[in-house]
Write an enzyme that holds these catalytic residues in place. Structure first.
Site, PDB file in Angstrom:
ATOM      1  N   HIS A 276       0.838  -1.185   0.000  1.00 50.80           N
ATOM      2  CA  HIS A 276       0.000   0.000   0.000  1.00 50.80           C
ATOM      3  C   HIS A 276       0.880   1.245   0.000  1.00 50.80           C
ATOM      4  O   HIS A 276       1.688   1.421   0.907  1.00 50.80           O
ATOM      5  CB  HIS A 276      -0.839  -0.039   1.283  1.00 50.80           C
ATOM      6  CG  HIS A 276      -2.149   0.636   1.137  1.00 50.80           C
ATOM      7  ND1 HIS A 276      -2.258   1.981   0.931  1.00 50.80           N
ATOM      8  CD2 HIS A 276      -3.404   0.149   1.180  1.00 50.80           C
ATOM      9  CE1 HIS A 276      -3.545   2.279   0.849  1.00 50.80           C
ATOM     10  NE2 HIS A 276      -4.263   1.192   0.995  1.00 50.80           N
ATOM     11  N   HIS A 319      -4.843   3.442  10.861  1.00 52.60           N
ATOM     12  CA  HIS A 319      -3.878   4.537  10.846  1.00 52.60           C
ATOM     13  C   HIS A 319      -4.003   5.418  12.079  1.00 52.60           C
ATOM     14  O   HIS A 319      -5.091   5.676  12.565  1.00 52.60           O
ATOM     15  CB  HIS A 319      -4.174   5.399   9.600  1.00 52.60           C
ATOM     16  CG  HIS A 319      -3.097   6.344   9.198  1.00 52.60           C
ATOM     17  ND1 HIS A 319      -3.327   7.467   8.455  1.00 52.60           N
ATOM     18  CD2 HIS A 319      -1.757   6.332   9.435  1.00 52.60           C
ATOM     19  CE1 HIS A 319      -2.192   8.097   8.226  1.00 52.60           C
ATOM     20  NE2 HIS A 319      -1.216   7.439   8.830  1.00 52.60           N
ATOM     21  N   GLU A 325      -6.547  14.979   9.508  1.00 52.46           N
ATOM     22  CA  GLU A 325      -7.143  14.595   8.233  1.00 52.46           C
ATOM     23  C   GLU A 325      -8.615  14.979   8.207  1.00 52.46           C
ATOM     24  O   GLU A 325      -9.435  14.351   8.863  1.00 52.46           O
ATOM     25  CB  GLU A 325      -7.015  13.081   8.017  1.00 52.46           C
ATOM     26  CG  GLU A 325      -5.589  12.564   8.053  1.00 52.46           C
ATOM     27  CD  GLU A 325      -5.524  11.046   7.837  1.00 52.46           C
ATOM     28  OE1 GLU A 325      -6.461  10.470   7.265  1.00 52.46           O
ATOM     29  OE2 GLU A 325      -4.532  10.441   8.274  1.00 52.46           O
ATOM     30  N   HIS A 349     -10.404  13.312  11.361  1.00 50.82           N
ATOM     31  CA  HIS A 349      -9.588  12.422  12.185  1.00 50.82           C
ATOM     32  C   HIS A 349      -8.381  13.245  12.605  1.00 50.82           C
ATOM     33  O   HIS A 349      -7.510  13.555  11.799  1.00 50.82           O
ATOM     34  CB  HIS A 349      -9.213  11.165  11.395  1.00 50.82           C
ATOM     35  CG  HIS A 349     -10.424  10.411  10.922  1.00 50.82           C
ATOM     36  ND1 HIS A 349     -10.534   9.875   9.678  1.00 50.82           N
ATOM     37  CD2 HIS A 349     -11.594  10.140  11.545  1.00 50.82           C
ATOM     38  CE1 HIS A 349     -11.718   9.284   9.545  1.00 50.82           C
ATOM     39  NE2 HIS A 349     -12.375   9.442  10.669  1.00 50.82           N
ATOM     40  N   HIS A 355      -8.119   5.723  13.066  1.00 52.09           N
ATOM     41  CA  HIS A 355      -9.179   5.635  12.072  1.00 52.09           C
ATOM     42  C   HIS A 355      -8.830   4.544  11.086  1.00 52.09           C
ATOM     43  O   HIS A 355      -7.733   3.995  11.111  1.00 52.09           O
ATOM     44  CB  HIS A 355      -9.392   6.982  11.367  1.00 52.09           C
ATOM     45  CG  HIS A 355      -8.135   7.545  10.752  1.00 52.09           C
ATOM     46  ND1 HIS A 355      -7.206   8.258  11.464  1.00 52.09           N
ATOM     47  CD2 HIS A 355      -7.648   7.463   9.487  1.00 52.09           C
ATOM     48  CE1 HIS A 355      -6.209   8.606  10.661  1.00 52.09           C
ATOM     49  NE2 HIS A 355      -6.452   8.130   9.463  1.00 52.09           N
TER      50      HIS A 355
HETATM   51 FE   LIG Z   1      -5.257   8.450   7.682  1.00 55.58          FE
END
Ligand SMILES: [Fe+2]
Ligand SMILES: *[C@@H]1O[C@H](CO)[C@@H](O)[C@H](O)[C@H]1NC(C)=O
Ligand SMILES: *[C@@H]1O[C@H](CO)[C@@H](O)[C@H](O)[C@H]1NC(C)=O
Ligand SMILES: *[C@@H]1O[C@H](CO)[C@@H](O)[C@H](O)[C@H]1NC(C)=O
Length: 427
Positions: A276, A319, A325, A349, A355
């Site tokens: 990722h 994360h 964010e 977030h 999250h």
């Molecule tokens: Fe994130």
């Protein structure tokens, strides 16, 4: 140059003793005079009357616009908002400026370092009224309804799935054609720029050729003493009257301009083997801080694309981040949360707030038979990512009444799959 006045741009110099057509010359500086050449921004405007011809500014009610980051106690929870309510025209005439509501932010305009996230909802055009933000740049993300923005540099029609940037000090007026809603990322003290591409090379992400700049357009319109200029200055609104339309620039040149960009032109780059990449691969524009690689704010999008990674959990990872964010949704269904996160809503977030995908997304994607798959078809989610620890305003937490109190519940069904007898060769 407006085609009605060929030759309006002075030749060979910026500031002649007499300008063609009897125009005034005026410089708009978007960077310190002495900034390095690559960052130096200014434009020369040739206009019927200079901006300085106006009556004094007086304070104006700020409504739900705020730069007070201490209105309510800090809240480190995951926050999610249902679509923000659009005031109906039948109730009250709300235009772009009176429809500005501040959701969150940090830093301040006075020390030229900070960020604010605003929501705009409106149903009326600005009549004989323009807006100038002395504090910073507006990156506008229309979500519902196109907006026709008349600027000192010309006109731009901006539709949902396009974005535009009105940089510090540029006067503009917004016409709407129905119920209109969108998001604004404001940064103080710097401008948005394209991110560096490093090993990606010369092509990719948002390409410079796809950014569009208006062409000069003017009106020579006298309005008695009723044209209103609204100025956002040190976080507060002020208004003044003048006798003429400020959209009286017959010709201009320079590199400090408003611009727009269609998000469909974004060249998406992603993993084609396994694992990722971080979401920074989706950065459209960045407003850099003075620390290398650290942004005051990045504007990041999640466009339709192919997901092809092998033996990989493909949705966004779980994360915790040293950045804040804020996410919004222009249209469609965001892949990591198909329920609850709706177009015209948002989520925040905050710094180090956990999250990630909801339980449904985790279950489906950790058992799915992986093959190339279209991701985010018909969808456009975006993120304002900031190194600032943003505070939510009273409007965001209370007044708007759109906070989803049940957001945390989307992670409650995540189960414990731990098996102490799991043997690597058995899988
Ligand atoms: Fe994130
Ligand atoms: C502030 O926001 C609320 C809720 O969105 C709205 O009902 C109200 O009219 C706004 N106030 C002003 C002064 O615009
Ligand atoms: C505002 O909304 C009303 C009701 O939805 C609609 O009829 C009207 O056309 C809208 N006004 C504008 C300026 O688009
Ligand atoms: C991953 O989950 C999302 C949301 O539940 C779903 O739309 C998508 O098809 C899933 N992908 C795979 C490969 O299972």
């Amino acid at each position: 140059v407006d085609p009605r006045c060929p030759g309006a741009l002075p030749e060979g110099q910026n500031n002649p003793q007499i300008c063609p057509y009897g125009l005034y010359s005026e410089q708009l500086s978007g960077s310190a005079f002495t900034c390095p050449r690559a960052a130096n921004k200014r434009s020369w405007l040739y206009r019927i009357l200079p901006s300085v011809r106006h009556k004094p500014f007086t304070p104006l009610s700020c409504g739900n616009l705020s730069d007070n980051w201490n209105e309510v106690e800090p809240d480190p929870n995951q926050l999610r908002w249902k679509p923000f309510t659009i005031t109906k025209a039948s109730e009250k005439k709300v235009d772009f400026v009176s429809g500005l509501r501040t959701l969150c932010g940090a830093g301040d305009a006075k020390s030229r370092n900070g960020i604010a996230v605003h929501i705009y909802t409106c149903n009326a055009s600005m009549l004989d009224k323009c807006f100038q933000n002395s504090d910073g740049d507006f990156l506008i993300v229309p979500q519902q309804g196109e907006i026709l923005i008349t600027t000192e540099f010309g006109k731009m029609m901006v539709e949902p799935n396009e974005i535009c940037v009105l940089q510090q000090g540029m006067r503009f007026s917004v016409d709407v054609f129905g119920e209109t809603r969108g998001y604004i990322l404001e940064v103080y003290g710097t401008h948005f720029e394209l991110p560096d591409l490093g090993p990606i090379g010369a092509n990719g992400l948002a390409n410079p050729r796809d950014f569009q700049v208006p062409v000069a357009w003017f009106e020579d319109r006298t309005v008695g003493t009723t044209y209103t200029v609204i100025n956002k200055y040190q976080g507060k609104l002020f208004s003044c009257q003048q006798e003429f339309s400020p959209f009286n620039v017959v010709a201009w040149h320079g590199n400090y301009t408003p611009y727009k960009y269609n998000l469909e032109n974004f060249m998406v780059i992603n993993c084609v083997a396994f694992d990722h990449a971080d979401p920074s691969i989706f950065t459209v524009l960045t407003a850099k801080s003075t620390r290398p690689g650290v942004a005051i704010a990045d504007f990041v999008i999640f466009p339709p694309r192919w997901g092809v990674a092998e033996h990989t959990f493909r949705p966004p990872y779980y994360h915790r981040n040293c950045m804040s964010e804020f996410m919004g949704l222009i249209k469609g269904q965001y892949e990591a949360k198909e329920e609850g996160f709706q177009p015209g809503g948002g989520s925040l977030h905050s710094i180090m707030t956990p999250h990630g995908p909801d339980a449904d997304c985790f279950d489906k994607n950790s058992t799915a038979n992986l093959q190339p798959e279209r991701v985010a078809e018909g969808t456009m989610a975006f993120m304002f990512e900031s190194s600032f620890s943003m505070a939510v305003t009273k409007w965001g937490l209370e007044t708007c009444q759109r906070l989803d109190k049940n957001y945390y519940k989307c992670w409650e069904p995540l189960r414990n799959h731990f098996n102490p007898n799991w043997a690597p060769d058995r899988k």
